[in-house]
Design an enzyme around this catalytic site. Structure first.
Site, PDB file in Angstrom:
ATOM      1  N   TYR A 124      -9.716  -1.876  61.570  1.00  0.00           N
ATOM      2  CA  TYR A 124     -11.033  -2.323  61.950  1.00  0.00           C
ATOM      3  C   TYR A 124     -10.863  -4.261  61.512  1.00  0.00           C
ATOM      4  O   TYR A 124     -11.728  -5.222  61.867  1.00  0.00           O
ATOM      5  CB  TYR A 124     -12.176  -1.916  61.794  1.00  0.00           C
ATOM      6  CG  TYR A 124     -12.209  -1.149  60.228  1.00  0.00           C
ATOM      7  CD1 TYR A 124     -12.962  -1.773  59.397  1.00  0.00           C
ATOM      8  CD2 TYR A 124     -11.579  -0.009  60.250  1.00  0.00           C
ATOM      9  CE1 TYR A 124     -12.669  -1.728  58.192  1.00  0.00           C
ATOM     10  CE2 TYR A 124     -11.917   0.306  58.820  1.00  0.00           C
ATOM     11  CZ  TYR A 124     -12.351  -0.067  57.639  1.00  0.00           C
ATOM     12  OH  TYR A 124     -12.146   0.669  56.478  1.00  0.00           O
ATOM     13  N   GLU A 182     -21.494  -8.638  81.215  1.00  0.00           N
ATOM     14  CA  GLU A 182     -20.052  -8.205  81.591  1.00  0.00           C
ATOM     15  C   GLU A 182     -19.191  -7.487  81.564  1.00  0.00           C
ATOM     16  O   GLU A 182     -18.352  -7.284  80.917  1.00  0.00           O
ATOM     17  CB  GLU A 182     -21.020  -7.293  83.134  1.00  0.00           C
ATOM     18  CG  GLU A 182     -22.697  -6.754  83.159  1.00  0.00           C
ATOM     19  CD  GLU A 182     -23.542  -7.532  83.381  1.00  0.00           C
ATOM     20  OE1 GLU A 182     -23.806  -8.925  82.885  1.00  0.00           O
ATOM     21  OE2 GLU A 182     -24.712  -7.222  84.085  1.00  0.00           O
ATOM     22  N   LYS A 221     -27.845  -9.618  74.094  1.00  0.00           N
ATOM     23  CA  LYS A 221     -28.002 -10.888  73.986  1.00  0.00           C
ATOM     24  C   LYS A 221     -29.780 -10.923  73.906  1.00  0.00           C
ATOM     25  O   LYS A 221     -30.332 -10.985  74.481  1.00  0.00           O
ATOM     26  CB  LYS A 221     -27.793 -11.434  75.661  1.00  0.00           C
ATOM     27  CG  LYS A 221     -28.517 -13.132  75.698  1.00  0.00           C
ATOM     28  CD  LYS A 221     -27.930 -12.811  76.926  1.00  0.00           C
ATOM     29  CE  LYS A 221     -27.976 -14.540  77.377  1.00  0.00           C
ATOM     30  NZ  LYS A 221     -27.521 -14.953  78.350  1.00  0.00           N
TER      31      LYS A 221
END
Length: 121
Positions: free
Chosen positions: A55, A75, A101
C-alpha cells in the site's frame, strides 16, 4: 478462490483539476479512497509483502496520477487511478476509486463533490 480487500482511505493531494481556468491557476486539495479487491494467491499463507499489494507503492501510484496531468473531470481522474493500480498490481481484480473535491465551484454551500468509479481488471 479467496480474495481480500485493501482500502486506502482519504489520501490527500494538491492538484489543478477542473473545467474552469481558476481551478488550474489556484489548485486545490483532492481526496482519494481506493478499495482494491485482491486475489489472495500466496499472500495470506506466505505473510510476504512481495505477494500482496504494497500500500505504500499503491499510495505513490495514486499520488503520481493525481498530481500529474490536468484532467477536467474527476470522473476521468478516478478511472485513470483505477487503471493505474490494476496495471501496477496484476493481482487486483477490482478497483473502486472515489475522488472528493471539497472546493468545487458550485453556487452554494456543500462539503464536497464526490465521484466513484469501479474498474474490473
Amino acid at each position: 478462490m479467496t480474495t481480500y480487500t485493501i482500502t486506502l482511505q482519504n489520501c490527500a493531494f494538491f492538484a489543478r483539476h477542473g473545467v474552469h481556468d481558476e481551478e488550474e491557476f489556484l489548485g486545490q486539495r483532492f481526496f482519494v479512497d481506493a478499495e482494491l479487491d485482491v486475489v489472495a494467491g500466496e499472500a495470506l499463507e506466505s505473510d510476504s509483502i512481495d505477494d500482496t499489494v504494497n500500500y505504500g507503492i499503491a499510495f505513490t501510484v495514486i499520488e503520481e496520477i493525481v498530481t500529474g496531468k490536468r484532467r477536467y473531470l474527476i470522473e476521468a481522474l478516478a478511472l485513470d487511478i483505477a487503471r493505474g493500480l490494476c496495471q501496477k498490481f496484476p493481482q487486483v481484480r477490482r478497483a473502486k476509486i472515489t475522488v472528493r473535491k471539497p472546493n468545487a465551484p458550485v453556487p452554494g454551500v456543500l462539503d464536497f463533490v464526490q465521484v466513484s468509479v469501479e474498474h474490473l481488471a
